[in-house]
Each structure stands twice: as C-alpha cells, then as structure tokens.
Write a protein that holds these residues in place. Structure first.
Motif, PDB file in Angstrom:
ATOM      1  N   SER A  66       0.706  -1.157   0.021  1.00  0.00           N
ATOM      2  CA  SER A  66      -0.012  -0.256  -0.089  1.00  0.00           C
ATOM      3  C   SER A  66       0.706   1.389   0.132  1.00  0.00           C
ATOM      4  O   SER A  66       2.106   1.395   0.659  1.00  0.00           O
ATOM      5  N   LEU A  67       0.265   2.098  -0.626  1.00  0.00           N
ATOM      6  CA  LEU A  67       1.236   3.452  -0.826  1.00  0.00           C
ATOM      7  C   LEU A  67       1.369   3.945   0.707  1.00  0.00           C
ATOM      8  O   LEU A  67       0.344   4.091   1.411  1.00  0.00           O
ATOM      9  N   ARG A  93      -2.987 -11.735 -10.870  1.00  0.00           N
ATOM     10  CA  ARG A  93      -3.753 -10.651 -10.659  1.00  0.00           C
ATOM     11  C   ARG A  93      -2.812  -9.609 -10.125  1.00  0.00           C
ATOM     12  O   ARG A  93      -2.330  -9.672  -9.220  1.00  0.00           O
ATOM     13  N   LEU A  94      -2.711  -8.781 -11.113  1.00  0.00           N
ATOM     14  CA  LEU A  94      -1.958  -7.257 -10.933  1.00  0.00           C
ATOM     15  C   LEU A  94      -2.492  -6.475 -10.080  1.00  0.00           C
ATOM     16  O   LEU A  94      -3.712  -6.052 -10.384  1.00  0.00           O
ATOM     17  N   GLN A  95      -2.011  -6.083  -8.675  1.00  0.00           N
ATOM     18  CA  GLN A  95      -2.651  -5.187  -7.965  1.00  0.00           C
ATOM     19  C   GLN A  95      -1.779  -4.022  -7.488  1.00  0.00           C
ATOM     20  O   GLN A  95      -1.973  -3.279  -6.642  1.00  0.00           O
ATOM     21  N   HIS A  96      -0.514  -3.719  -7.998  1.00  0.00           N
ATOM     22  CA  HIS A  96       0.537  -2.631  -7.901  1.00  0.00           C
ATOM     23  C   HIS A  96      -0.475  -1.359  -8.464  1.00  0.00           C
ATOM     24  O   HIS A  96      -0.878  -1.162  -9.317  1.00  0.00           O
ATOM     25  N   ASP A 150       7.631  -5.256  -5.085  1.00  0.00           N
ATOM     26  CA  ASP A 150       6.481  -4.631  -4.433  1.00  0.00           C
ATOM     27  C   ASP A 150       6.246  -3.011  -4.668  1.00  0.00           C
ATOM     28  O   ASP A 150       5.618  -2.364  -4.139  1.00  0.00           O
ATOM     29  N   SER A 151       7.078  -2.511  -6.094  1.00  0.00           N
ATOM     30  CA  SER A 151       7.042  -1.125  -6.141  1.00  0.00           C
ATOM     31  C   SER A 151       5.772  -0.754  -7.078  1.00  0.00           C
ATOM     32  O   SER A 151       5.235  -1.506  -7.749  1.00  0.00           O
ATOM     33  N   PRO A 152       5.440   0.457  -6.900  1.00  0.00           N
ATOM     34  CA  PRO A 152       4.239   0.994  -7.646  1.00  0.00           C
ATOM     35  C   PRO A 152       4.922   1.256  -9.222  1.00  0.00           C
ATOM     36  O   PRO A 152       6.059   1.580  -9.170  1.00  0.00           O
ATOM     37  N   LEU A 198       1.549   8.519  -1.293  1.00  0.00           N
ATOM     38  CA  LEU A 198       0.065   8.466  -1.040  1.00  0.00           C
ATOM     39  C   LEU A 198      -0.496   9.873  -1.145  1.00  0.00           C
ATOM     40  O   LEU A 198      -1.639  10.098  -1.687  1.00  0.00           O
ATOM     41  N   LYS A 199       0.427  10.923  -0.944  1.00  0.00           N
ATOM     42  CA  LYS A 199      -0.237  12.407  -0.999  1.00  0.00           C
ATOM     43  C   LYS A 199      -0.362  12.832  -2.535  1.00  0.00           C
ATOM     44  O   LYS A 199      -1.403  13.311  -2.968  1.00  0.00           O
ATOM     45  N   LEU A 200       0.593  12.143  -3.448  1.00  0.00           N
ATOM     46  CA  LEU A 200       0.484  12.309  -4.759  1.00  0.00           C
ATOM     47  C   LEU A 200      -0.725  11.584  -5.427  1.00  0.00           C
ATOM     48  O   LEU A 200      -1.489  12.199  -6.099  1.00  0.00           O
TER      49      LEU A 200
END
Length: 235
Positions: free
Chosen positions: A30-31, A147-150, A121-123, A217-219
């Motif tokens: 999670s971010l 299943r891609l969840q990134h 695990d990178s965005p 997260l803020k972005l």
C-alpha cells in the motif's frame, strides 16, 4: 460441472518451477508516507500489436527504476515476447519489432514472470498508464493466472496537475519532452520510452516537492482530487 471444466481449461498450464516462483512474488505494498525520493518506482512502457484492449497483445516490455531520487541505470528491464505464428502489422514495424526481433523473443509467461520479479512490491509509472495497466493486467492473467494489484500512476496526469501553467491540451510524451527541453536521443521503443518517461517523472517529482506533495500517498490523493475537478461540469 461443465462450467468449472471450462474455467479450468482457460487457466494457463504452468510447470512446478514457475508456480513456485509465482508464489514467491511479494505482494504489492500500500502507498505510504515515505518521501517521493525514498520510494522505489518502476517506470515501464509496453509495445503492443495494436490498440485494441481486448484483442491485441503485449509484444515487448521496457522498464527502468527510479530510486534515491535518480534513474538507476543498473536496474533496467527489456524483453521481447515470443508469440509463435503472430503476424506483424505496420504499427509493429514502426517500433522496430520486425519478424526477426519477435522470433528471438522470450516465452511470454517467463518474460512476464521475470518482469514481476523485477517490479517486486514497487508502484508503477507509465505515460498514458491506463492502457499499459490494462494490457499488462490481461497479459499476466492470460499467461500466468496472476492478478496485478500494484498501484499505477499516470505521468500524463501528473504533468498537468503539477504544471497547470503549461498550455498543452491532451499532450503526448513528445509534447512534455519538448516543454521541458529534455534531450532524448531515442524514442519509439519500449526501453527508450520508459527512460524518457522516467526523466520526465524526475522533473515532476521535483515540482511536487515544491508544492508540498512529498509522498506517493499524497500524490495519489492530489491526483484523485484533480481528476474529479476535470470531470466536473463547468458552468
């Protein structure tokens, strides 16, 4: 019973080694509130056989990593996916992926698995990301049952969010490259386009910090607010 047999028939058949590698892939994080500089980002570009989201196929993947506030050229990924019997249309030839390049490619399942191992695990960042996200998601499901969840960030949205003074409407990657006067020597293959996108992203991250947007997260939150404003009817 026939229904479940049909579902099983559509699942990819993977050997034990591939299944074991799939199980070892880390879950997407999670971010968080780490800084944009601290976050490891994977910037990708796909070349596809066309623009049809449901019919066309991923032909090649290029990716670079942004880490510690810089592009890490030691972390690069480039694969051409081998699809036996695939015809080559003119749009493929534009990107230099002629029959010989495709014939020398990697098995799609193995290439995609290697890519997800590279991602970790990178965005993910891409220019016009919804297309890349859809095509990558479908390729991973079809080839690996994965299943891609990134989290996916669209640089085409980040740029106008952070640079509202730029008089660019529906700008493409080349438009933003010209706007920031970036010296890009090569374009229109997956690796070169990923690198150009990463160079643009670094400029935008600097702009984000100037605007007190200093975490993934803020972005994400600011992008959501900006997109809702863009979709609101103006009177």
């Amino acid at each position: 019973m026939k229904l479940f047999s049909w579902l099983r028939a559509n699942e990819p058949t993977l050997d034990a080694a591939t299944q074991a590698r799939l199980r070892q892939l880390p879950a997407a994080k999670s971010l968080g509130e780490c800084s944009l500089r601290e976050q490891r980002w994977v910037v990708l570009d796909l070349e596809t056989s066309g623009l049809n989201l449901n019919r066309d196929q991923v032909l090649s993947i290029g990716a670079v990593v942004i880490e510690d506030g810089a592009i890490d050229l030691g972390q690069c990924f480039e694969r051409t996916l081998l699809r036996p019997g695939q015809s080559v249309n003119p749009s493929v030839l534009i990107h230099g992926l002629g029959p010989s390049a495709l014939a020398a490619g990697s098995d799609p399942a193995q290439a995609l698995l290697e890519f997800m191992e590279f991602v970790g695990d990178s965005p993910l960042l891409a220019f016009h990301a919804p297309f890349d996200q859809h095509m990558l998601t479908r390729a991973l499901k079809d080839s690996l049952g994965y299943r891609l969840q990134h989290p996916f960030f669209d640089v085409a949205d980040i740029a106008p969010l952070l640079c509202p003074q730029a008089t660019l409407r529906e700008a493409g990657l080349d438009d933003w490259i010209d706007h920031f006067k970036l010296q890009v020597e090569e374009r229109h293959n997956a690796s070169a386009d990923a690198l150009a996108t990463a160079e643009l992203a670094l400029i935008l991250f600097s702009r984000a910090r100037q605007q007190q947007i200093d975490s993934p997260l803020k972005l994400q939150q600011r992008l959501g607010q900006w997109k809702r404003r863009q979709q609101s009817p103006s009177f």
